[in-house]
Design a protein around this motif. Structure first.
Motif, PDB file in Angstrom:
ATOM      1  N   VAL A 107     -12.422 -42.461  -8.275  1.00 46.74           N
ATOM      2  CA  VAL A 107     -11.465 -41.388  -8.015  1.00 46.74           C
ATOM      3  C   VAL A 107     -12.199 -40.069  -7.780  1.00 46.74           C
ATOM      4  O   VAL A 107     -12.997 -39.625  -8.619  1.00 46.74           O
ATOM      5  CB  VAL A 107     -10.470 -41.215  -9.182  1.00 46.74           C
ATOM      6  CG1 VAL A 107      -9.386 -40.207  -8.808  1.00 46.74           C
ATOM      7  CG2 VAL A 107      -9.846 -42.567  -9.561  1.00 46.74           C
ATOM      8  N   ALA A 108     -11.922 -39.443  -6.649  1.00 51.17           N
ATOM      9  CA  ALA A 108     -12.485 -38.123  -6.354  1.00 51.17           C
ATOM     10  C   ALA A 108     -11.452 -37.047  -6.652  1.00 51.17           C
ATOM     11  O   ALA A 108     -10.242 -37.286  -6.567  1.00 51.17           O
ATOM     12  CB  ALA A 108     -12.907 -38.048  -4.891  1.00 51.17           C
ATOM     13  N   ARG A 109     -11.936 -35.871  -7.003  1.00 52.01           N
ATOM     14  CA  ARG A 109     -11.047 -34.740  -7.299  1.00 52.01           C
ATOM     15  C   ARG A 109     -10.770 -33.974  -6.002  1.00 52.01           C
ATOM     16  O   ARG A 109     -11.688 -33.415  -5.392  1.00 52.01           O
ATOM     17  CB  ARG A 109     -11.671 -33.843  -8.352  1.00 52.01           C
ATOM     18  CG  ARG A 109     -11.767 -34.513  -9.716  1.00 52.01           C
ATOM     19  CD  ARG A 109     -12.400 -33.597 -10.774  1.00 52.01           C
ATOM     20  NE  ARG A 109     -12.307 -34.182 -12.096  1.00 52.01           N
ATOM     21  CZ  ARG A 109     -13.197 -35.056 -12.603  1.00 52.01           C
ATOM     22  NH1 ARG A 109     -14.250 -35.412 -11.870  1.00 52.01           N
ATOM     23  NH2 ARG A 109     -13.032 -35.554 -13.818  1.00 52.01           N
ATOM     24  N   LEU A 110      -9.520 -33.937  -5.622  1.00 52.53           N
ATOM     25  CA  LEU A 110      -9.137 -33.311  -4.363  1.00 52.53           C
ATOM     26  C   LEU A 110      -9.519 -31.833  -4.299  1.00 52.53           C
ATOM     27  O   LEU A 110     -10.033 -31.374  -3.263  1.00 52.53           O
ATOM     28  CB  LEU A 110      -7.630 -33.495  -4.137  1.00 52.53           C
ATOM     29  CG  LEU A 110      -7.060 -33.006  -2.806  1.00 52.53           C
ATOM     30  CD1 LEU A 110      -7.785 -33.615  -1.618  1.00 52.53           C
ATOM     31  CD2 LEU A 110      -5.568 -33.305  -2.725  1.00 52.53           C
ATOM     32  N   PRO A 111      -9.306 -31.047  -5.350  1.00 52.88           N
ATOM     33  CA  PRO A 111      -9.682 -29.617  -5.258  1.00 52.88           C
ATOM     34  C   PRO A 111     -11.159 -29.394  -4.970  1.00 52.88           C
ATOM     35  O   PRO A 111     -11.527 -28.374  -4.368  1.00 52.88           O
ATOM     36  CB  PRO A 111      -9.304 -29.063  -6.639  1.00 52.88           C
ATOM     37  CG  PRO A 111      -8.229 -29.972  -7.136  1.00 52.88           C
ATOM     38  CD  PRO A 111      -8.614 -31.330  -6.632  1.00 52.88           C
ATOM     39  N   ASP A 112     -12.013 -30.342  -5.386  1.00 48.69           N
ATOM     40  CA  ASP A 112     -13.452 -30.190  -5.144  1.00 48.69           C
ATOM     41  C   ASP A 112     -13.812 -30.258  -3.663  1.00 48.69           C
ATOM     42  O   ASP A 112     -14.888 -29.801  -3.260  1.00 48.69           O
ATOM     43  CB  ASP A 112     -14.231 -31.280  -5.889  1.00 48.69           C
ATOM     44  CG  ASP A 112     -14.204 -31.097  -7.400  1.00 48.69           C
ATOM     45  OD1 ASP A 112     -13.763 -30.014  -7.849  1.00 48.69           O
ATOM     46  OD2 ASP A 112     -14.592 -32.041  -8.115  1.00 48.69           O
ATOM     47  N   MET A 113     -12.931 -30.827  -2.854  1.00 42.45           N
ATOM     48  CA  MET A 113     -13.222 -30.974  -1.426  1.00 42.45           C
ATOM     49  C   MET A 113     -12.730 -29.800  -0.601  1.00 42.45           C
ATOM     50  O   MET A 113     -13.115 -29.638   0.553  1.00 42.45           O
ATOM     51  CB  MET A 113     -12.588 -32.268  -0.895  1.00 42.45           C
ATOM     52  CG  MET A 113     -13.255 -33.525  -1.390  1.00 42.45           C
ATOM     53  SD  MET A 113     -12.425 -35.004  -0.761  1.00 42.45           S
ATOM     54  CE  MET A 113     -11.492 -35.495  -2.205  1.00 42.45           C
ATOM     55  N   LEU A 114     -11.870 -28.975  -1.185  1.00 42.54           N
ATOM     56  CA  LEU A 114     -11.264 -27.864  -0.462  1.00 42.54           C
ATOM     57  C   LEU A 114     -12.201 -26.657  -0.418  1.00 42.54           C
ATOM     58  O   LEU A 114     -13.153 -26.571  -1.200  1.00 42.54           O
ATOM     59  CB  LEU A 114      -9.965 -27.460  -1.147  1.00 42.54           C
ATOM     60  CG  LEU A 114      -8.829 -28.490  -1.136  1.00 42.54           C
ATOM     61  CD1 LEU A 114      -7.728 -28.061  -2.111  1.00 42.54           C
ATOM     62  CD2 LEU A 114      -8.263 -28.641   0.260  1.00 42.54           C
ATOM     63  N   PRO A 115     -11.939 -25.715   0.481  1.00 44.82           N
ATOM     64  CA  PRO A 115     -12.627 -24.425   0.378  1.00 44.82           C
ATOM     65  C   PRO A 115     -12.418 -23.852  -1.034  1.00 44.82           C
ATOM     66  O   PRO A 115     -11.388 -24.103  -1.671  1.00 44.82           O
ATOM     67  CB  PRO A 115     -11.922 -23.574   1.442  1.00 44.82           C
ATOM     68  CG  PRO A 115     -11.391 -24.553   2.424  1.00 44.82           C
ATOM     69  CD  PRO A 115     -11.003 -25.758   1.625  1.00 44.82           C
TER      70      PRO A 115
END
Length: 583
Positions: A172-180
């Motif tokens: 599971v990856a953390r979505l906020p970590d991929m955002l600006p």
């Protein structure tokens, strides 16, 4: 590689005559209108090698622009290596299936190529699947590891499947970590309900913890035979089947598409709004862009306003979409304020493009919309209208390089259709799948051997223009039998959407005591057309169709069912109207 190359292609590829009757041609490269030559060299190439070569050439140039945050070729390659090494560290690799249950996020690219680099096979799963649907495909494919994100729309479903299927691990990856950075903070602070905490379980691992800092062990890949992707069909009839696509199937199709692009080598910014779990996007947006060294302006989902804003922000050069997306863009109030002039190629696929929609979009935006054709079983693309040059309305264009098509008799695929009658379209080319996962029975009926060659039966009824353009008439299984007369729903739908008040139309066959079946139409209406009733549309349609095509009724609805990619879903409508037993 302009006109001269096309002349050579016409002479060398030509039209092959069918040995059965000597009457029906097999279309290859005659009158080839695409840029470049029909006959090209496609040496075996694995998907990891394709990315490795692109990363060596493009390095720190951006591969993904995700809502304003860029990821370079080198970053994606390093993440892919880390995931591959993490899989190998846990004993996973050749022969194993790794599932991707993801929206359009940068993680998809790293996980996709990382699994392949480890020697595994990727299985795409739609983020719109229910737990029951996901569980069934996980079990059917034998998926051992599933990669997802901590979105509340996905993680709870993935956890339910983990508990009730043979699935072994969840990454599971953390979505906020991929955002600006600012968008990531905002999501953590103000959109917590959209996120689900990653549980502390031995069979659930955070993405960053799964990656290994060690280099992955090199795995020999046979591009011609090793299965890179299990891509489940949309299930237009019956249970979805997993098309087995090799590395060479996928890299060949990406290179075929690149070969007909007269702008290859120029700035390449592709608007990535089609879902990557679908074969259309996998080939045209992901693999093609990497083969061309371009950048994907990736959006997590289709929202017309966000698409228009992204067009203004990144000035894309290519847009791939399905017809319903073009309709949604037309319906959005910001369309008139959006500058589309950066788009060199605007391609429609996935479903037939209604001519009124095509013409209106072109008139409103000033861009040319090119229609193409493909299937899951063809790795994405079989044919398209030329990107530059004649854009023949009502056709799916001409075949890609090294691709051939022929027509089969609708009743007997070992024969050609009589005279100039339409026939079932069959294809042969380097992009055609190997078969269906654990379904040799289905593969046996999907292919036919003609003149010592293996041809894939598309189930689509087609005709050929004399100069190599292809016209799809309808789906073989969608034909309606009206008292022994065959009625094509697409013909009726084409007429209906020409009415100024009709936005969308689906026609299905309904039982009739006397004739066996009758066509019934379901439509949605435009916001700006004159008010109409179903009876009004029946009366308007009557002079445009034959007596055997007369529609039983026209039902006006607020909406029509659509597939996860946004295509009108005839199967769902039939199930709704007639019951699941009709399938």
């Amino acid at each position: 590689m302009g006109l001269a190359a096309r002349r050579v292609a016409s002479q060398s590829a030509g039209v092959e005559r069918n040995q059965d009757s000597g009457a029906r041609p097999v279309l290859a490269g005659e009158h080839y209108a695409h840029y470049g030559a029909w006959h090209i060299d496609l040496p075996p190439l694995s998907l990891p090698d394709m990315l490795r070569q692109a990363a060596a050439q493009r390095g720190n140039h951006p591969l993904v622009d995700f809502l304003g945050r860029t990821y370079s070729y080198n970053e994606i390659w390093r993440a892919a290596e880390g995931f591959a090494a993490g899989l190998q560290k846990r004993g996973l690799g050749r022969g194993d299936r790794i599932g991707l249950y993801l929206p359009n996020v940068p993680l998809y690219v790293a996980a996709y190529f990382g699994a392949l680099l480890a020697g595994a096979t990727v299985v795409n799963f739609s983020p719109l699947y229910s737990a029951e649907e996901l569980e069934a495909q996980v079990a059917n494919s034998g998926t051992r590891v599933l990669v997802t994100v901590d979105s509340s729309a996905l993680l709870p479903t993935a956890l339910e499947v983990l508990d009730h299927s043979p699935l072994e691990n969840l990454v599971v990856a953390r979505l906020p970590d991929m955002l600006p950075r600012l968008k990531g903070w905002a999501m953590r602070l103000f959109a917590r309900k959209q996120l689900t905490a990653i549980p502390a379980r031995a069979d659930v691992t955070a993405w960053q913890d799964y990656l290994s800092s060690q280099a992955p062990t090199a795995v020999p890949i046979d591009p011609q035979h090793d299965i890179a992707l299990l891509q489940y069909t949309g299930g237009t009839t019956g249970t979805p089947k997993g098309a087995m696509l090799t590395h060479q199937n996928l890299t060949a199709n990406a290179r075929q598409i690149r070969a007909i692009d007269p702008d290859q080598g120029r700035r390449d910014m592709v608007l990535g709004v089609l879902p990557l779990f679908h074969v259309f996007a996998n080939t045209c947006i992901l693999n093609r862009t990497i083969a061309n060294g371009g950048c994907i302006a990736m959006l997590p989902r289709f929202e017309a306003g966000q698409v228009l804003a992204t067009i203004g922000r990144v000035r894309p050069t290519s847009l791939f979409a399905v017809p319903t997306m073009y309709q949604a863009l037309l319906d959005h109030p910001q369309l008139k304020d959006t500058d589309f002039s950066s788009l060199r190629e605007t391609i429609s696929g996935g479903a037939p493009l209604p001519l009124p929609l095509k013409r209106r979009f072109e008139e409103e935006t000033g861009v040319k919309v090119v229609e193409g054709y493909g299937l899951t079983e063809s790795s994405g693309v079989v044919s398209t209208n030329p990107l530059h040059g004649e854009n023949r309305e009502g056709t799916i264009g001409q075949v890609l390089p090294l691709t051939r098509v022929r027509l089969l008799d609708k009743e007997d695929p070992l024969r050609d259709p009589p005279g100039n009658e339409p026939g079932e379209l069959a294809i042969n080319g380097p992009q055609v799948m190997q078969g269906y996962w654990n379904r040799p029975d289905a593969a046996a009926t999907a292919f036919v051997e003609r003149d010592g060659e293996r041809w894939f039966r598309t189930g689509d009824i087609a005709t050929f223009d004399t100069d190599g353009f292809i016209r799809i008439v309808d789906r073989l299984k969608d034909m309606i039998n009206v008292g022994g007369f065959k009625v094509f729903p697409s013909t009726l739908e084409k007429h209906l959407v020409e009415h100024p008040s009709v936005k969308e139309a689906l026609v299905i066959g309904v039982p009739d005591d006397y004739l066996g079946e009758r066509p019934r139409a379901y439509v949605t209406l435009t916001d700006d057309g004159p008010p109409v009733t179903g009876d009004d549309l029946l009366a308007w349609l009557k002079p445009h169709i034959g007596k055997h095509e007369r529609i039983e009724s026209v039902v006006i609805r607020d909406s029509l069912p659509k597939t996860p990619i946004g295509k009108l879903d005839r199967k769902a409508l039939v199930a709704e109207v007639l019951g699941a037993s009709s399938q």
